[in-house]
Write a protein that holds these residues in place. Structure first.
Motif, PDB file in Angstrom:
ATOM      1  N   UNK A 114      -0.449 -20.682   4.409  1.00 48.92           N
ATOM      2  CA  UNK A 114      -0.180 -19.470   4.943  1.00 48.92           C
ATOM      3  C   UNK A 114       1.003 -18.863   4.277  1.00 48.92           C
ATOM      4  N   UNK A 115       0.908 -17.689   3.458  1.00 50.47           N
ATOM      5  CA  UNK A 115       2.063 -17.280   2.756  1.00 50.47           C
ATOM      6  C   UNK A 115       2.184 -15.816   3.449  1.00 50.47           C
ATOM      7  N   UNK A 116       3.456 -15.493   3.746  1.00 49.15           N
ATOM      8  CA  UNK A 116       3.816 -14.167   4.371  1.00 49.15           C
ATOM      9  C   UNK A 116       4.945 -13.705   3.378  1.00 49.15           C
ATOM     10  N   UNK A 117       5.064 -12.432   3.669  1.00 42.20           N
ATOM     11  CA  UNK A 117       6.424 -11.882   2.704  1.00 42.20           C
ATOM     12  C   UNK A 117       6.393 -10.364   2.813  1.00 42.20           C
ATOM     13  N   UNK A 118       7.346  -9.784   1.827  1.00 44.09           N
ATOM     14  CA  UNK A 118       7.076  -8.407   1.950  1.00 44.09           C
ATOM     15  C   UNK A 118       6.157  -7.847   0.685  1.00 44.09           C
ATOM     16  N   UNK A 119       5.760  -6.684   0.787  1.00 40.64           N
ATOM     17  CA  UNK A 119       4.554  -6.473  -0.229  1.00 40.64           C
ATOM     18  C   UNK A 119       4.771  -6.621  -1.625  1.00 40.64           C
ATOM     19  N   UNK A 120       5.874  -6.430  -1.970  1.00 43.97           N
ATOM     20  CA  UNK A 120       6.545  -6.673  -3.516  1.00 43.97           C
ATOM     21  C   UNK A 120       6.336  -8.272  -3.882  1.00 43.97           C
ATOM     22  N   UNK A 122      -0.663  -6.564   5.507  1.00 40.84           N
ATOM     23  CA  UNK A 122       0.456  -5.934   5.279  1.00 40.84           C
ATOM     24  C   UNK A 122      -0.122  -4.609   5.548  1.00 40.84           C
ATOM     25  N   UNK A 123       1.012  -3.493   5.953  1.00 41.63           N
ATOM     26  CA  UNK A 123       0.643  -2.111   6.378  1.00 41.63           C
ATOM     27  C   UNK A 123       0.870  -1.107   5.315  1.00 41.63           C
ATOM     28  N   UNK A 124       1.967  -1.306   4.616  1.00 39.04           N
ATOM     29  CA  UNK A 124       2.201  -0.336   3.334  1.00 39.04           C
ATOM     30  C   UNK A 124       2.918  -1.080   2.343  1.00 39.04           C
ATOM     31  N   UNK A 125       3.322  -0.232   1.355  1.00 41.93           N
ATOM     32  CA  UNK A 125       4.225  -0.499   0.195  1.00 41.93           C
ATOM     33  C   UNK A 125       5.492  -1.238   0.777  1.00 41.93           C
ATOM     34  N   UNK A 126       6.159  -0.889   1.524  1.00 42.09           N
ATOM     35  CA  UNK A 126       7.529  -1.348   2.007  1.00 42.09           C
ATOM     36  C   UNK A 126       7.282  -1.809   3.713  1.00 42.09           C
ATOM     37  N   UNK A 127       6.250  -1.779   4.238  1.00 42.08           N
ATOM     38  CA  UNK A 127       6.085  -2.594   5.618  1.00 42.08           C
ATOM     39  C   UNK A 127       4.942  -3.729   5.140  1.00 42.08           C
ATOM     40  N   UNK A 128       5.478  -4.847   5.104  1.00 39.01           N
ATOM     41  CA  UNK A 128       4.756  -5.932   4.485  1.00 39.01           C
ATOM     42  C   UNK A 128       4.307  -7.005   5.582  1.00 39.01           C
ATOM     43  N   UNK A 129       3.572  -8.251   5.238  1.00 43.81           N
ATOM     44  CA  UNK A 129       3.225  -9.064   6.254  1.00 43.81           C
ATOM     45  C   UNK A 129       4.349  -9.672   6.573  1.00 43.81           C
ATOM     46  N   UNK A 177       1.285   1.854  13.537  1.00 45.40           N
ATOM     47  CA  UNK A 177       1.139   3.368  12.842  1.00 45.40           C
ATOM     48  C   UNK A 177       2.585   3.624  11.954  1.00 45.40           C
ATOM     49  N   UNK A 178       2.196   3.911  10.634  1.00 51.48           N
ATOM     50  CA  UNK A 178       3.405   3.738   9.744  1.00 51.48           C
ATOM     51  C   UNK A 178       4.131   5.195   9.958  1.00 51.48           C
ATOM     52  N   UNK A 179       5.553   5.038  10.040  1.00 54.13           N
ATOM     53  CA  UNK A 179       6.269   6.476   9.961  1.00 54.13           C
ATOM     54  C   UNK A 179       7.119   6.340   8.229  1.00 54.13           C
ATOM     55  N   UNK A 180       6.476   7.545   7.508  1.00 59.44           N
ATOM     56  CA  UNK A 180       7.047   7.697   6.239  1.00 59.44           C
ATOM     57  C   UNK A 180       8.295   8.193   6.301  1.00 59.44           C
ATOM     58  N   UNK A 181       9.387   7.643   6.225  1.00 58.73           N
ATOM     59  CA  UNK A 181      10.814   8.123   6.351  1.00 58.73           C
ATOM     60  C   UNK A 181      11.087   9.001   5.189  1.00 58.73           C
ATOM     61  N   UNK A 182      10.730   8.871   4.036  1.00 61.57           N
ATOM     62  CA  UNK A 182      10.804   9.699   2.917  1.00 61.57           C
ATOM     63  C   UNK A 182      10.690  11.170   3.040  1.00 61.57           C
ATOM     64  N   UNK A 183       9.536  11.415   3.764  1.00 60.71           N
ATOM     65  CA  UNK A 183       9.099  12.613   4.272  1.00 60.71           C
ATOM     66  C   UNK A 183       9.345  13.255   5.548  1.00 60.71           C
ATOM     67  N   UNK A 201      11.293  -2.489  10.020  1.00 64.11           N
ATOM     68  CA  UNK A 201      11.491  -2.497  11.695  1.00 64.11           C
ATOM     69  C   UNK A 201      10.207  -1.974  12.478  1.00 64.11           C
ATOM     70  N   UNK A 202      10.130  -2.579  13.545  1.00 63.81           N
ATOM     71  CA  UNK A 202       8.911  -1.910  14.504  1.00 63.81           C
ATOM     72  C   UNK A 202       9.312  -1.872  15.813  1.00 63.81           C
ATOM     73  N   UNK A 203       8.861  -0.795  16.201  1.00 61.50           N
ATOM     74  CA  UNK A 203       9.104  -0.522  17.912  1.00 61.50           C
ATOM     75  C   UNK A 203       7.603  -0.278  18.496  1.00 61.50           C
ATOM     76  N   UNK A 204       7.695  -1.159  19.749  1.00 60.01           N
ATOM     77  CA  UNK A 204       6.522  -1.510  20.487  1.00 60.01           C
ATOM     78  C   UNK A 204       6.627  -0.530  21.929  1.00 60.01           C
ATOM     79  N   UNK A 205       5.915   0.172  22.155  1.00 59.25           N
ATOM     80  CA  UNK A 205       5.964   0.889  23.640  1.00 59.25           C
ATOM     81  C   UNK A 205       5.226   0.541  24.644  1.00 59.25           C
ATOM     82  N   UNK A 206       4.558  -0.689  24.245  1.00 60.25           N
ATOM     83  CA  UNK A 206       3.654  -0.942  25.534  1.00 60.25           C
ATOM     84  C   UNK A 206       2.117  -0.729  25.154  1.00 60.25           C
TER      85      UNK A 206
END
Length: 518
Positions: A200-206, A254-261, A498-504, A290-295
């Motif tokens: 099993x291999x985990x890591x960021x997307x890049x 993984x979730x996005x280009x910068x939110x990885x496995x 749910x991904x929050x795109x900070x750049x926008x 980072x990740x935030x869980x609200x229940x």
């Protein structure tokens, strides 16, 4: 024909060359754990080696960076060419790499009964775990600096190198070290590597894209499209390690280009999504995932903190290795410090930077805008200059923090803190409602949370709620290795993210500017 001899600790290695060769290329070919945070652009000054022999003359930029160190034979590997017989001397400084973490309760239900390997491929470090799948017992573990550091400290520089034709070299140098690690672990436990049934291999997307030969071109520009989300099992040939010819290779989603496995794996091992309270997990690295869980919902983002806390971009920065200043405190009008391994200080690492900034703020040597107060009389002996700009001495360590260093720290800490506040805003909650802050990764395990709150790396109201969870990403990979129910749970976590795109995000930009202040 001429030869280049590399002296590293107690080991010597001699290589033969027929034409002039850049020293950085020599070290890369030799497989040395050697970092070039700027990717060989000659701007960071971190690829220093002591060299003697037939060498190219230093240029103006190298002279400016090295100064008097040139007289002692110090050169920049990315700017110096061996023209004939040459000797290189590398200091032996093994990084402090964290592989420990916390495993929650789980149902042992692996895929297979032989051996299994879990791998966490980080931008800075790599952790490897060998398990007996039948009984779920850890047989051995290994960790090492990511050899891709030769191509740059962060994912952006490595993506750029891949686009310049170095993709296979990036993949190859990592695979070579992984194979060595795998075989060493198996041999150390008197186990046949052919018995490895699951990896099993985990890591960021890049990191995952580079390792498995996916094109990083879509990750290099907006809209940063992801074409492979993984969350599946690959063929044994995916890793390209012949000894693992029968092993299934599983990669968490993984979730996005910068939110990885890796962040999804960390969420899994933290158990935060099994609880009802408001929980926040941060991997304080170059990506600041980072990740935030609200229940009910999981909100994720990644903020470009940059490699300052890994020592890159800091004039006397270094990784967490022997000789690094790792802690600083203000006591009775003096700046006291601790050095990893004891002895003389050679630089300052991330935890030391955070403590140092907190101490400078308490002493009034730096104001809330990040400016060095050159009129601070009580601590005037700590004030100096470097390259024409204000700097502060860290006690009698010989280590300086320049005004430029402080600006780099501001940029990094503001990105992390603004990301936290933006996640809370997206969830419709206040930061002080967070019940626990989980700091994942090696860096998060060594920082002083009080200092992190004082400088605004994390919101001050969370400092007393923070705790380190070690290599949470690696532990998530272990869970997927040992438990099919956990593997299924991982897929569910990623599907709900749910991904929050900070750049926008205008809110992020507003918070980023506000968080620049100390």
């Amino acid at each position: 024909m001429f030869q280049i001899t590399i002296h590293s600790g107690t080991n010597d290695l001699t290589l033969q060359y027929q034409k002039p060769t850049l020293l950085a290329s020599v070290l890369q070919e030799a497989g040395m754990d050697f970092s070039m945070p700027c990717g060989g652009k000659g701007t960071c000054g971190k690829c220093r080696v002591t060299a003697r022999g037939a060498l190219s003359e230093p240029g103006e930029q190298e002279k400016r960076i090295l100064g008097e160190a040139l007289q002692a034979g110090v050169r920049l590997a990315c700017m110096t060419t061996a023209l004939g017989d040459t000797e290189l001397f590398l200091a032996s400084r093994d990084s402090v790499v964290l592989s420990e973490g916390e495993l929650p309760d789980f149902v042992l239900e692996p895929e297979g009964k032989g051996l299994g390997v879990a791998v966490d491929v980080g931008t800075t470090t790599v952790a490897v775990y060998l398990y007996d799948l039948g009984i779920g017992r850890l047989l051995g573990e290994d960790s090492f600096p990511n050899p891709q550091a030769l191509y740059g400290a962060d994912v952006i520089s490595r993506i750029q190198k891949a686009l310049e034709g170095e993709a296979e070299a990036l993949r190859s140098c990592l695979l070579i070290r992984l194979r060595e690690s795998f075989l060493r672990l198996c041999a150390g436990q008197d186990q046949d590597s052919g018995m490895v049934e699951n990896v099993v291999v985990t890591g960021n997307t890049t990191m995952l894209y580079l390792l498995f030969g996916e094109s990083t071109e879509p990750l290099s520009h907006a809209p940063f499209e992801v074409r492979e989300f993984y969350g599946r099992t690959l063929k044994p040939s995916a890793l390209g390690i012949p000894e693992f010819g029968r092993a299934r290779v599983t990669v968490p989603p993984l979730v996005s280009a910068f939110v990885g496995s890796d962040i999804m794996s960390a969420v899994l091992s933290s158990g935060m999504t099994r609880r009802r309270g408001l929980s926040l997990l941060i991997d304080v690295g170059t990506n600041g995932e980072m990740a935030l869980w609200d229940g009910e919902k999981l909100f994720c983002c990644s903020t470009a903190a940059g490699p300052a806390f890994e020592g890159a971009g800091i004039s006397m920065g270094m990784n967490a290795a022997p000789g690094a200043v790792s802690g600083v405190r203000l006591r009775e009008g003096r700046l006291e410090y601790t050095v990893i391994g004891g002895g003389e200080a050679a630089g300052i690492c991330g935890s030391g930077l955070i403590d140092a900034m907190a101490a400078l703020l308490r002493a009034g040597l730096v104001d809330e805008t990040g400016c060095v107060d050159e009129e601070n009389e009580p601590y005037s002996l700590l004030l100096t200059e470097q390259d024409g700009e204000p700097a502060v001495r860290i006690g009698d360590s010989g280590i300086l923090l320049t005004q430029k260093d402080i600006r780099e720290i501001q940029l990094a800490k503001a990105a992390i803190c603004a990301g936290v506040r933006s996640l809370a805003h997206e969830a419709g909650r206040k930061v002080d409602e967070v019940e626990e802050l989980l700091l994942a990764g090696g860096f998060g395990s060594f920082i002083n949370c009080e200092s992190a709150g004082r400088i605004g790396l994390i919101p001050p109201e969370l400092a007393q709620k923070a705790r380190a969870v070690g290599n949470a990403a690696g532990m998530g990979a272990v869970l997927e290795l040992l438990s099919l129910p956990c593997r299924e749970e991982s897929r569910g976590i990623a599907a709900r993210a749910e991904l929050l795109e900070l750049s926008s995000s205008p809110y992020f930009m507003e918070q980023y500017v506000d968080s620049m202040l100390f």
